[in-house]
Design a protein around this motif. Sequence first.
Motif, PDB file in Angstrom:
ATOM      1  N   TYR A  92       0.830  -1.192   0.000  1.00 40.71           N
ATOM      2  CA  TYR A  92       0.000   0.000   0.000  1.00 40.71           C
ATOM      3  C   TYR A  92       0.872   1.252   0.000  1.00 40.71           C
ATOM      4  N   CYS A  93       0.444   2.259  -0.740  1.00 41.14           N
ATOM      5  CA  CYS A  93       1.071   3.562  -0.565  1.00 41.14           C
ATOM      6  C   CYS A  93       0.161   4.425   0.293  1.00 41.14           C
ATOM      7  N   ALA A  94       0.768   5.413   0.949  1.00 41.75           N
ATOM      8  CA  ALA A  94       0.039   6.274   1.862  1.00 41.75           C
ATOM      9  C   ALA A  94       0.621   7.678   1.817  1.00 41.75           C
ATOM     10  N   ALA A  95      -0.240   8.658   2.071  1.00 41.78           N
ATOM     11  CA  ALA A  95       0.156  10.059   2.054  1.00 41.78           C
ATOM     12  C   ALA A  95      -0.035  10.671   3.437  1.00 41.78           C
ATOM     13  N   ARG A  96       0.983  11.407   3.873  1.00 47.92           N
ATOM     14  CA  ARG A  96       0.965  12.058   5.188  1.00 47.92           C
ATOM     15  C   ARG A  96       1.154  13.550   4.984  1.00 47.92           C
ATOM     16  N   SER A  97       0.208  14.344   5.450  1.00 48.07           N
ATOM     17  CA  SER A  97       0.298  15.793   5.290  1.00 48.07           C
ATOM     18  C   SER A  97       1.506  16.324   6.064  1.00 48.07           C
ATOM     19  N   GLY A  98       2.350  17.100   5.368  1.00 48.38           N
ATOM     20  CA  GLY A  98       3.539  17.646   6.002  1.00 48.38           C
ATOM     21  C   GLY A  98       4.808  17.124   5.376  1.00 48.38           C
ATOM     22  N   PRO A  99       5.955  17.649   5.826  1.00 45.41           N
ATOM     23  CA  PRO A  99       7.213  17.351   5.144  1.00 45.41           C
ATOM     24  C   PRO A  99       7.825  15.984   5.455  1.00 45.41           C
ATOM     25  N   ARG A 100       7.535  15.412   6.622  1.00 46.62           N
ATOM     26  CA  ARG A 100       8.286  14.244   7.084  1.00 46.62           C
ATOM     27  C   ARG A 100       7.481  12.949   6.998  1.00 46.62           C
ATOM     28  N   TRP A 101       8.153  11.885   6.589  1.00 46.11           N
ATOM     29  CA  TRP A 101       7.533  10.574   6.577  1.00 46.11           C
ATOM     30  C   TRP A 101       7.551  10.004   7.993  1.00 46.11           C
ATOM     31  N   SER A 102       6.769   8.967   8.192  1.00 44.60           N
ATOM     32  CA  SER A 102       6.684   8.322   9.502  1.00 44.60           C
ATOM     33  C   SER A 102       6.609   6.815   9.317  1.00 44.60           C
ATOM     34  N   LYS A 103       7.087   6.086  10.303  1.00 50.56           N
ATOM     35  CA  LYS A 103       6.948   4.633  10.305  1.00 50.56           C
ATOM     36  C   LYS A 103       5.586   4.184  10.853  1.00 50.56           C
ATOM     37  N   GLU A 104       4.838   5.130  11.408  1.00 49.62           N
ATOM     38  CA  GLU A 104       3.565   4.801  12.054  1.00 49.62           C
ATOM     39  C   GLU A 104       2.408   4.929  11.083  1.00 49.62           C
ATOM     40  N   LYS A 105       1.693   3.837  10.847  1.00 50.68           N
ATOM     41  CA  LYS A 105       0.631   3.863   9.849  1.00 50.68           C
ATOM     42  C   LYS A 105      -0.505   4.805  10.225  1.00 50.68           C
ATOM     43  N   TYR A 106      -0.738   4.993  11.514  1.00 49.17           N
ATOM     44  CA  TYR A 106      -1.859   5.842  11.936  1.00 49.17           C
ATOM     45  C   TYR A 106      -1.586   7.321  11.665  1.00 49.17           C
ATOM     46  N   GLU A 107      -0.366   7.670  11.323  1.00 46.65           N
ATOM     47  CA  GLU A 107      -0.033   9.074  11.043  1.00 46.65           C
ATOM     48  C   GLU A 107      -0.287   9.446   9.575  1.00 46.65           C
ATOM     49  N   TYR A 108      -0.723   8.511   8.774  1.00 48.86           N
ATOM     50  CA  TYR A 108      -0.981   8.795   7.363  1.00 48.86           C
ATOM     51  C   TYR A 108      -2.451   9.103   7.136  1.00 48.86           C
ATOM     52  N   ASP A 109      -2.704  10.027   6.229  1.00 47.84           N
ATOM     53  CA  ASP A 109      -4.052  10.542   6.010  1.00 47.84           C
ATOM     54  C   ASP A 109      -4.819   9.807   4.913  1.00 47.84           C
ATOM     55  N   TYR A 110      -4.123   9.376   3.897  1.00 48.64           N
ATOM     56  CA  TYR A 110      -4.775   8.733   2.748  1.00 48.64           C
ATOM     57  C   TYR A 110      -4.031   7.454   2.391  1.00 48.64           C
ATOM     58  N   TRP A 111      -4.817   6.493   1.905  1.00 46.53           N
ATOM     59  CA  TRP A 111      -4.272   5.187   1.540  1.00 46.53           C
ATOM     60  C   TRP A 111      -4.790   4.755   0.179  1.00 46.53           C
ATOM     61  N   GLY A 112      -3.949   4.003  -0.539  1.00 46.82           N
ATOM     62  CA  GLY A 112      -4.401   3.366  -1.764  1.00 46.82           C
ATOM     63  C   GLY A 112      -5.087   2.048  -1.452  1.00 46.82           C
ATOM     64  N   GLN A 113      -5.518   1.371  -2.515  1.00 44.44           N
ATOM     65  CA  GLN A 113      -6.255   0.124  -2.358  1.00 44.44           C
ATOM     66  C   GLN A 113      -5.330  -1.082  -2.264  1.00 44.44           C
ATOM     67  N   GLY A 114      -4.067  -0.894  -2.587  1.00 43.70           N
ATOM     68  CA  GLY A 114      -3.084  -1.957  -2.481  1.00 43.70           C
ATOM     69  C   GLY A 114      -2.854  -2.692  -3.782  1.00 43.70           C
ATOM     70  N   THR A 115      -1.667  -3.267  -3.907  1.00 45.04           N
ATOM     71  CA  THR A 115      -1.322  -4.087  -5.059  1.00 45.04           C
ATOM     72  C   THR A 115      -0.592  -5.335  -4.547  1.00 45.04           C
ATOM     73  N   GLN A 116      -0.972  -6.490  -5.092  1.00 45.87           N
ATOM     74  CA  GLN A 116      -0.426  -7.757  -4.609  1.00 45.87           C
ATOM     75  C   GLN A 116       0.943  -8.017  -5.209  1.00 45.87           C
ATOM     76  N   VAL A 117       1.890  -8.379  -4.353  1.00 45.63           N
ATOM     77  CA  VAL A 117       3.207  -8.827  -4.792  1.00 45.63           C
ATOM     78  C   VAL A 117       3.394 -10.251  -4.277  1.00 45.63           C
ATOM     79  N   THR A 118       3.673 -11.161  -5.179  1.00 47.33           N
ATOM     80  CA  THR A 118       3.893 -12.555  -4.822  1.00 47.33           C
ATOM     81  C   THR A 118       5.251 -12.987  -5.348  1.00 47.33           C
ATOM     82  N   VAL A 119       6.091 -13.488  -4.452  1.00 50.13           N
ATOM     83  CA  VAL A 119       7.435 -13.923  -4.811  1.00 50.13           C
ATOM     84  C   VAL A 119       7.513 -15.432  -4.619  1.00 50.13           C
TER      85      VAL A 119
END
Length: 124
Positions: free
Chosen positions: A95-122
Amino acid sequence: QAQLVESGGGLVQAGGSLRLSCAASGLTFSVYAMGWFLQAPGKEREFVAGINWIGTNTGYADSVKDRFTISRDNAKNTVYLQMNSLKPEDTAVYYCAARSGPRWSKEKYEYDYWGQGTQVTVSS
């Protein structure tokens, strides 16, 4: 309305590569830090990589360091995740996610918007 759309997932053999893309719309992309997260079946969503709003600072989970690279193109409103030397344990929905502001975070709850996801299978 903000929308994030991931693409580029698929099935790949161990040792192979994939490049994920996440196209953003409905938001001012250049004022958002971006992150990539993964979620394996039965597990919590976890941080993979983050990038600041101008692309000068990045961070990675230890499990993907030196194998994955996050980048962004603010002119195209797109963030990328280049994944090399893939392992079966990388299998997950990404999943990609967008967080308002300049800095990224490791915490998922700090992100404002999320995509629907894409499956990766190895495969091994």
